[in-house]
Design an enzyme around this catalytic site. Structure first.
Site, PDB file in Angstrom:
ATOM      1  N   CYS A   1     -52.531 -63.458  15.622  1.00  0.00           N
ATOM      2  CA  CYS A   1     -52.544 -62.947  16.761  1.00  0.00           C
ATOM      3  C   CYS A   1     -51.187 -62.960  17.464  1.00  0.00           C
ATOM      4  O   CYS A   1     -50.104 -63.247  16.780  1.00  0.00           O
ATOM      5  CB  CYS A   1     -53.534 -64.188  17.701  1.00  0.00           C
ATOM      6  SG  CYS A   1     -54.901 -64.466  17.035  1.00  0.00           S
TER       7      CYS A   1
ATOM      8  N   ARG B   1     -50.233 -56.881  16.660  1.00  0.00           N
ATOM      9  CA  ARG B   1     -50.473 -58.322  15.927  1.00  0.00           C
ATOM     10  C   ARG B   1     -51.969 -58.758  16.185  1.00  0.00           C
ATOM     11  O   ARG B   1     -52.431 -59.697  15.647  1.00  0.00           O
ATOM     12  CB  ARG B   1     -49.518 -59.508  16.625  1.00  0.00           C
ATOM     13  CG  ARG B   1     -48.260 -59.377  16.331  1.00  0.00           C
ATOM     14  CD  ARG B   1     -47.373 -60.532  16.892  1.00  0.00           C
ATOM     15  NE  ARG B   1     -47.911 -61.809  16.130  1.00  0.00           N
ATOM     16  CZ  ARG B   1     -47.086 -62.390  14.941  1.00  0.00           C
ATOM     17  NH1 ARG B   1     -46.230 -61.727  14.634  1.00  0.00           N
ATOM     18  NH2 ARG B   1     -47.563 -63.271  14.408  1.00  0.00           N
TER      19      ARG B   1
ATOM     20  N   TRP C   1     -56.800 -61.711  17.352  1.00  0.00           N
ATOM     21  CA  TRP C   1     -57.223 -61.110  15.958  1.00  0.00           C
ATOM     22  C   TRP C   1     -58.168 -62.143  15.471  1.00  0.00           C
ATOM     23  O   TRP C   1     -57.516 -62.990  14.998  1.00  0.00           O
ATOM     24  CB  TRP C   1     -55.933 -60.381  14.954  1.00  0.00           C
ATOM     25  CG  TRP C   1     -56.583 -59.936  13.669  1.00  0.00           C
ATOM     26  CD1 TRP C   1     -56.974 -60.482  12.471  1.00  0.00           C
ATOM     27  CD2 TRP C   1     -57.056 -58.590  13.723  1.00  0.00           C
ATOM     28  NE1 TRP C   1     -57.460 -59.681  11.699  1.00  0.00           N
ATOM     29  CE2 TRP C   1     -57.445 -58.611  12.340  1.00  0.00           C
ATOM     30  CE3 TRP C   1     -57.195 -57.531  14.362  1.00  0.00           C
ATOM     31  CZ2 TRP C   1     -57.798 -57.397  11.759  1.00  0.00           C
ATOM     32  CZ3 TRP C   1     -57.401 -56.378  13.850  1.00  0.00           C
ATOM     33  CH2 TRP C   1     -57.932 -56.255  12.498  1.00  0.00           C
TER      34      TRP C   1
ATOM     35  N   ASN D   1     -51.769 -68.904  17.506  1.00  0.00           N
ATOM     36  CA  ASN D   1     -51.776 -67.981  16.431  1.00  0.00           C
ATOM     37  C   ASN D   1     -51.870 -68.930  15.176  1.00  0.00           C
ATOM     38  O   ASN D   1     -51.009 -69.812  15.246  1.00  0.00           O
ATOM     39  CB  ASN D   1     -50.543 -67.131  16.567  1.00  0.00           C
ATOM     40  CG  ASN D   1     -50.508 -66.245  15.212  1.00  0.00           C
ATOM     41  OD1 ASN D   1     -51.472 -65.966  14.533  1.00  0.00           O
ATOM     42  ND2 ASN D   1     -49.198 -65.859  14.793  1.00  0.00           N
ATOM     43  N   GLY D   2     -52.582 -68.615  14.326  1.00  0.00           N
ATOM     44  CA  GLY D   2     -52.838 -69.504  12.977  1.00  0.00           C
ATOM     45  C   GLY D   2     -54.094 -69.912  12.760  1.00  0.00           C
ATOM     46  O   GLY D   2     -54.746 -69.382  13.145  1.00  0.00           O
TER      47      GLY D   2
ATOM     48  N   GLU E   1     -55.155 -48.055  -8.215  1.00  0.00           N
ATOM     49  CA  GLU E   1     -54.800 -48.431  -6.974  1.00  0.00           C
ATOM     50  C   GLU E   1     -53.579 -48.006  -6.844  1.00  0.00           C
ATOM     51  O   GLU E   1     -52.940 -47.524  -5.583  1.00  0.00           O
ATOM     52  CB  GLU E   1     -54.929 -50.081  -6.653  1.00  0.00           C
ATOM     53  CG  GLU E   1     -54.321 -50.502  -5.382  1.00  0.00           C
ATOM     54  CD  GLU E   1     -54.883 -49.846  -4.192  1.00  0.00           C
ATOM     55  OE1 GLU E   1     -55.952 -49.204  -4.201  1.00  0.00           O
ATOM     56  OE2 GLU E   1     -54.219 -49.935  -2.864  1.00  0.00           O
TER      57      GLU E   1
ATOM     58  N   LYS F   1     -52.183 -45.139  -3.931  1.00  0.00           N
ATOM     59  CA  LYS F   1     -51.282 -45.404  -2.967  1.00  0.00           C
ATOM     60  C   LYS F   1     -49.987 -44.037  -3.158  1.00  0.00           C
ATOM     61  O   LYS F   1     -49.717 -43.635  -1.917  1.00  0.00           O
ATOM     62  CB  LYS F   1     -50.527 -46.628  -3.345  1.00  0.00           C
ATOM     63  CG  LYS F   1     -50.863 -47.994  -3.045  1.00  0.00           C
ATOM     64  CD  LYS F   1     -51.034 -48.150  -1.327  1.00  0.00           C
ATOM     65  CE  LYS F   1     -52.434 -47.644  -1.094  1.00  0.00           C
ATOM     66  NZ  LYS F   1     -53.734 -48.514  -1.068  1.00  0.00           N
TER      67      LYS F   1
ATOM     68  N   GLU G   1     -51.735 -41.011  -1.692  1.00  0.00           N
ATOM     69  CA  GLU G   1     -52.134 -41.028  -0.290  1.00  0.00           C
ATOM     70  C   GLU G   1     -50.876 -40.707   0.747  1.00  0.00           C
ATOM     71  O   GLU G   1     -50.882 -40.006   1.656  1.00  0.00           O
ATOM     72  CB  GLU G   1     -52.521 -42.675   0.336  1.00  0.00           C
ATOM     73  CG  GLU G   1     -53.922 -42.597  -0.084  1.00  0.00           C
ATOM     74  CD  GLU G   1     -54.446 -43.967   0.635  1.00  0.00           C
ATOM     75  OE1 GLU G   1     -53.685 -45.117  -0.034  1.00  0.00           O
ATOM     76  OE2 GLU G   1     -55.135 -44.116   1.531  1.00  0.00           O
TER      77      GLU G   1
ATOM     78  N   HIS H   1     -58.075 -39.003 -25.329  1.00  0.00           N
ATOM     79  CA  HIS H   1     -59.394 -38.406 -25.218  1.00  0.00           C
ATOM     80  C   HIS H   1     -59.146 -37.279 -24.108  1.00  0.00           C
ATOM     81  O   HIS H   1     -60.246 -36.659 -24.079  1.00  0.00           O
ATOM     82  CB  HIS H   1     -60.496 -39.338 -24.949  1.00  0.00           C
ATOM     83  CG  HIS H   1     -60.715 -40.384 -25.988  1.00  0.00           C
ATOM     84  ND1 HIS H   1     -61.354 -40.041 -27.000  1.00  0.00           N
ATOM     85  CD2 HIS H   1     -60.401 -41.803 -25.782  1.00  0.00           C
ATOM     86  CE1 HIS H   1     -61.348 -41.327 -27.801  1.00  0.00           C
ATOM     87  NE2 HIS H   1     -60.912 -42.209 -26.961  1.00  0.00           N
TER      88      HIS H   1
ATOM     89  N   LYS I   1     -57.368 -44.289   9.350  1.00  0.00           N
ATOM     90  CA  LYS I   1     -57.685 -45.600   8.950  1.00  0.00           C
ATOM     91  C   LYS I   1     -58.807 -46.507   8.552  1.00  0.00           C
ATOM     92  O   LYS I   1     -59.161 -46.827   7.666  1.00  0.00           O
ATOM     93  CB  LYS I   1     -56.970 -46.558   9.808  1.00  0.00           C
ATOM     94  CG  LYS I   1     -56.599 -48.188   9.584  1.00  0.00           C
ATOM     95  CD  LYS I   1     -55.732 -48.361   8.346  1.00  0.00           C
ATOM     96  CE  LYS I   1     -55.794 -49.696   7.917  1.00  0.00           C
ATOM     97  NZ  LYS I   1     -55.207 -49.873   6.562  1.00  0.00           N
TER      98      LYS I   1
HETATM   99  C1  AGP Z   1     -56.554 -47.118   1.288  1.00  0.00           C
HETATM  100  O1  AGP Z   1     -55.109 -47.029   1.231  1.00  0.00           O
HETATM  101  C2  AGP Z   1     -57.344 -46.100   1.930  1.00  0.00           C
HETATM  102  N1  AGP Z   1     -56.637 -45.669   3.341  1.00  0.00           N
HETATM  103  C3  AGP Z   1     -58.694 -46.044   1.815  1.00  0.00           C
HETATM  104  O2  AGP Z   1     -59.006 -45.600   0.568  1.00  0.00           O
HETATM  105  C4  AGP Z   1     -59.568 -47.239   2.295  1.00  0.00           C
HETATM  106  O3  AGP Z   1     -59.355 -48.372   1.233  1.00  0.00           O
HETATM  107  C5  AGP Z   1     -61.091 -46.925   2.201  1.00  0.00           C
HETATM  108  O4  AGP Z   1     -61.378 -45.749   3.156  1.00  0.00           O
HETATM  109  C6  AGP Z   1     -61.960 -48.149   2.481  1.00  0.00           C
HETATM  110  O5  AGP Z   1     -61.711 -48.633   3.828  1.00  0.00           O
HETATM  111  P1  AGP Z   1     -62.313 -50.042   4.166  1.00  0.00           P
HETATM  112  O6  AGP Z   1     -61.723 -50.962   3.295  1.00  0.00           O
HETATM  113  O7  AGP Z   1     -61.800 -50.208   5.454  1.00  0.00           O
HETATM  114  O8  AGP Z   1     -63.720 -49.949   3.748  1.00  0.00           O
END
Ligand code: AGP
Length: 608
Positions: free
Chosen positions: A2, A27, A74, A100-101, A481, A485, A488, A504, A603
């Site tokens: 927060c 925050r 938050w 906050n915490g 992962e 990254k 993306e 393969h 997001k």
């Molecule tokens: C991660 O970097 C992405 N932007 C995306 O894959 C994300 O993880 C995915 O859309 C799932 O989102 P969520 O965790 O909010 O469900």
């Protein structure tokens, strides 16, 4: 995470506080509140939602006063609502607190206060702080002593700002494991979680240390340690611009959030370790998880990669079969569900359409749902049977970083606890694992301190046409992962392979324009990986290996090695992902992209 702020000076506090809160919105932003002091009265106003909701509420009111505190929330304990919003007040409504915490022992303190006839209004951990101060104050302590008595009883982390109607000439603030900065103005003084909230008034700041308390008056401040001894600390001058300040001095939210990870991991772990044991205040673990004969986990994107790590972890520690599926696949299958399945859903936002649909399908099939999410009050949190919150704080950058590692931390805790419950892990081993998890935040710091090595590597490699990540088992999940990254935010063609799969098919793609990043932390599989790296180098690829500090096995095959501090092989994902996140970030920068707002991505994916 927060944001808190406090002001005492010559201006109308309401305007100063609202402006400061707008600067702290990154925050937290699920609710906002203020408390203003004026001639022996304390006016508290708060509202769920964006700060504009509070502003709208205040539009027709004239709240006067030149001192007050404010908060942007938050949620961690209790969903976003007017009642759970800060400030919280004591029984007499004459003392107000913003926080906050996380107060880890709040349930015990709440019981103690309830036994003294204190009635609670909210579901927050913070309210105990307001009531404790109020309690000691009503017992006859002065405000400062009441605060000091209270702080001694708090376990966990806090940045607090406190006002009392009977003390209109001062604001008290205190910190432990949560940031707090004092702003020294001319005829005014401020305190806030972060620099951006202060910059409109001053650039002279004093950073508070853990255990310290400050009393702010209009014309001076008194800083003291936990024993009450006065401290004189010269102010530092801030020369960041407002934009950089909001990102904590980092160029982008993504870089800030990568760096937030050490603290976020600690915040997620610490409240769940009590006297060397894993303990979830949130639910009766034995009752809810003990019956599980199989675990099914579903999620999307990064959260699905967390599920992949979890599969290895649950099988390793608890010897329970685990099925992992992408939510958009699961929702259109005809999944076979068993009565004793435990269904885990993972989502940072708690609003991902496919993940919600998969959860609803599982619920319909009679499964019990445990959600892991970062957002209190999200749809997932509301609809699941039980929720385990990650304590990552708001994640602003589209590319998920700290949400991922904190999801992993929650999943490791579940796996270990289940292993212990089913006696699949011995007592000594269990305790040693908990101790190793406790070291992860400082080990993450060590990696972050060497980010310049990754930055230099990225500046040499960012133009590669193809970047492949490979690894085995836990390292395969982290390869997935890492590749996500990179694609993306740098828009580089990157893929991940289970290293054994290379021959393969994927090896047909490897040539001199390929960078192969090998995640190598599963010691028993090193020989296999060395052969895989040789196969790619023989076709002209350059290679980076991410492996343990002190490990020499890869020296003869890798072009470059990035070493991470040694932990158990099975915990490596918590650390090995960090250099990969940094690599993606710096490649994105080198390519001239904005890593916080990658093209074509949102997001929160709330549509199918
Ligand atoms: C991660 O970097 C992405 N932007 C995306 O894959 C994300 O993880 C995915 O859309 C799932 O989102 P969520 O965790 O909010 O469900």
């Amino acid at each position: 995470m927060c944001g808190i702020t406090g002001y005492i000076g010559r201006e109308e506090a309401i305007f100063v506080l609202l402006d400061s809160l707008k600067k702290l919105e990154y925050r937290g932003y699920d609710s906002t509140g203020i408390a203003i002091l004026h001639e022996g009265t304390l006016t508290v106003r708060k509202a769920k939602g964006h700060i504009t909701v509070l502003e709208e509420k205040l539009k027709n009111e004239q709240i006067r006063g030149q001192a007050g505190i404010g908060h942007t929330r938050w949620a961690t304990h209790g969903e976003p609502s007017d009642i759970n919003a800060h400030p919280h007040t004591g029984v007499s409504d004459r003392i107000a607190v913003v926080h906050n915490g996380i107060i880890e022992n709040y349930l015990r303190l709440k019981e103690w206060l309830q036994a003294r006839e204190v009635v609670f209004k909210s579901e927050t951990d913070t309210e105990v702080v307001a009531h404790l101060i109020d309690y000691y104050y009503r017992q006859g302590s002065g405000l400062l002593t009441a605060v000091q008595h209270t702080l001694k009883r708090l376990e966990g982390s806090y940045a607090l700002a406190i006002t009392a109607a009977d003390y209109p000439d001062r604001i008290i603030a205190a910190r432990k494991d949560s940031p707090l900065v004092i702003g020294l103005g001319k005829d005014e003084n401020l305190v806030a979680s972060d620099i951006p909230a202060l910059l409109a008034h001053t650039r002279e700041v004093v950073y508070m240390e853990d255990g310290e308390l400050v009393v702010l008056y209009r014309d001076h401040v008194e800083l003291m340690n936990a024993q009450g001894d006065h401290i004189v600390r010269p102010p530092s001058h801030v020369d960041w611009d407002a934009d950089a300040a909001e990102k904590g001095g980092f160029a982008h939210f993504m870089l800030k959030e990568i760096h937030d990870q050490a603290k976020a991991l600690s915040d997620t772990l610490r409240p769940r370790i009590k006297t060397g044991e894993i303990s979830f205040d949130e639910f009766d673990f034995d009752e809810f998880c003990g019956r599980a004969r199989r675990i099914v986990i579903t999620a999307c994107g990064t959260a699905w990669h967390a599920a992949m790590v979890a599969k290895y972890a649950f099988e390793h520690f608890a010897r329970i079969p685990v099925e992992v599926d992408i939510a958009s696949e699961y929702r259109y299958r005809s999944p076979v569900t068993e009565e004793n399945d435990l269904f885990i859903v993972i989502s940072q936002s708690g609003e991902t359409a496919d993940t919600l649909a998969a959860m609803r399908l599982a619920k319909k099939g009679g499964n019990r749902i445990l959600a892991i999410t970062n957002v209190v009050g999200s749809t997932l949190a509301r609809e699941a049977d039980l929720v385990l919150f990650t304590m990552a704080g708001p994640e602003i950058a589209v590319a998920s970083t700290k949400a991922f590692t904190t999801q992993l931390m929650c999943l490791y805790l579940l796996a270990l606890k289940l292993g212990k419950l089913h006696s699949r892990i011995g007592d000594a081993e269990y305790r040693a694992c908990i101790e190793d998890l406790g070291r992860i935040p400082s080990q993450a710091e060590k990696i972050l301190a060497r980010q310049d090595l990754i930055q230099r590597f990225a500046s040499r490699q960012f133009n590669k046409q193809k970047v492949f990540f490979m690894g085995r088992q836990f390292d395969y999940a982290i390869s997935l992962e890492s590749a996500l990254k990179l694609k993306e935010i740098s828009y580089t063609h990157s893929e991940a392979f289970a290293a054994g799969e290379l021959k393969h098919g994927p090896i047909a793609l490897v040539d001199k324009d390929t960078l192969v990043v090998t995640i190598a932390t599963q010691t028993v599989l090193f020989d296999k990986l060395i052969s895989n790296i040789r196969e790619t180098s023989a076709r002209g690829a350059s290679s980076l290996v991410i492996s343990w500090e002190g490990e020499t096995s890869f020296e003869s095959v890798a072009d470059e090695i990035f070493a991470i501090p040694k932990t158990r092989d099975c915990f490596s994902p918590l650390l090995s992902i960090i250099p990969a996140q940094l690599f993606a970030y710096y490649c994105s920068i080198q390519r001239g992209n904005n890593p916080d707002k990658p093209r074509n991505l949102a997001k929160s994916v709330t549509v199918e």
